[in-house]
Design an enzyme around this catalytic site. Sequence first.
Site, PDB file in Angstrom:
ATOM      1  CB  CYS A  43      22.998  -5.557  34.897  1.00  0.00           C
ATOM      2  SG  CYS A  43      23.168  -6.875  36.084  1.00  0.00           S
ATOM      3  CD  GLU A  90      27.759   1.137  42.217  1.00  0.00           C
ATOM      4  OE1 GLU A  90      27.338   1.977  41.401  1.00  0.00           O
ATOM      5  OE2 GLU A  90      28.100  -0.011  41.896  1.00  0.00           O
TER       6      GLU A  90
END
Lengths: 199, 220
Positions: free
Chosen positions: B191, B218
Amino acid sequence: MALRPFEEIVTEYGPMVLRVCRAVVGPHDAEDAWSETFLAALRAYPELPEDARIEAWLVTIAHRKAIDVVRADSRRPLAVAEVPEPAVGGSGTGGPGAPAASANGQAQQPPWERDEELWDALKALPRRQRAAVAYHYLAGLPYREIAAVTGVSTDAARRAASDGITSLRRSLPGRTEQRTDAGARQRRAHQREERGERP
Amino acid sequence: MTTPTPRANSGPSGTSDAPAVPAVPGPLAALPDADPAARERLHARLVDGAERAGLLDVAYRTLETPVGPLLLAATEEGLVRIAYGVQDHDAVLADLAERVSPRVLRGPARLEQTVRQLDEYFAGRRTRFELPLDLRLSTGFRREVITRLPDIGYGRTESYARMAAAAGSPRAVRAVGTACATNPLPLVLPCHRVVRSDGSAGGYAGGAEAKRTLLTLEAA
């Protein structure tokens, strides 16, 4: 208010139950009795009424498990009492403590475990007195609850604890008492009893 | 100090003015009231016995990570809950006891695979999780939303609005936000990759800083 995670029960009451088991069945069978007690408690836990007294509930289970352990013990060959066994650790996850102690011999035993005077004095007590002493002085149960656990009258439970501790004090004179949380629990139990039902 | 003379009746009548609590009588004081080695040994034996008897309904452990300590909890079916430190692990365990089962024990063995994959993720060596999940803590529309989260690839983001459209309810933007905020399995159901339409990060159960840390990790 819902039931607490069982882990909290183990943390909060595990040490008390271990001490009770040691007093009632001796050092070598105590860990079996503790393990059987907590596994049975875990099984029954979801059905426990939320207002149940956890100490009394655990001691009730421990009492039955102690009887089982002692019975199993009496069917085993002799010398069990003298030779410390490694704790039966399920599938080898018993941990480093017990195997190390047995591998290195008796020198690794903690002092309380080698306290032959204590074990002889406890073994000399009638079983009912030995149980009543442990449940009252280590678990802090009031006599009314000990009576329910052991299936006798409240007066008989009080007498058993009293006679038991008297003869322990006679066999083991001069030992210093210890002030602990168990003492605090015991006092609360006493106070409840004194308020509620002492004649 | 009172002398430990034998008392026929130990009833401490008049304890109210006594300075100390009644003690464990001398003869029993030798039995240790704390025995850490035995406690660990017996705890391991209990968890082992519970697992084999099918009584370990919820096993948990904590894990130190770059986004703080995580609570990891699994049922027999799979990973059921991941919680950040700011979510109060004790409260989360109490919630699991109430909503899943009170048979909750600290049992790291069941979470080994989860720990390995999270370690790999934080080391930048894993871009998706392959773990059995138990989604029982999420139902209805929220569950629908969170199960679509892995469709947002590693290193990418998606807006709340487009998530709502993908779930078939373009006007349910706020409900998507709630689904993310109540996601029982953050990180594994990512999420943190859902952001505001203007590109700002938006809220996160683990705190805004944790969300930034994950997006930065990321993006690297």
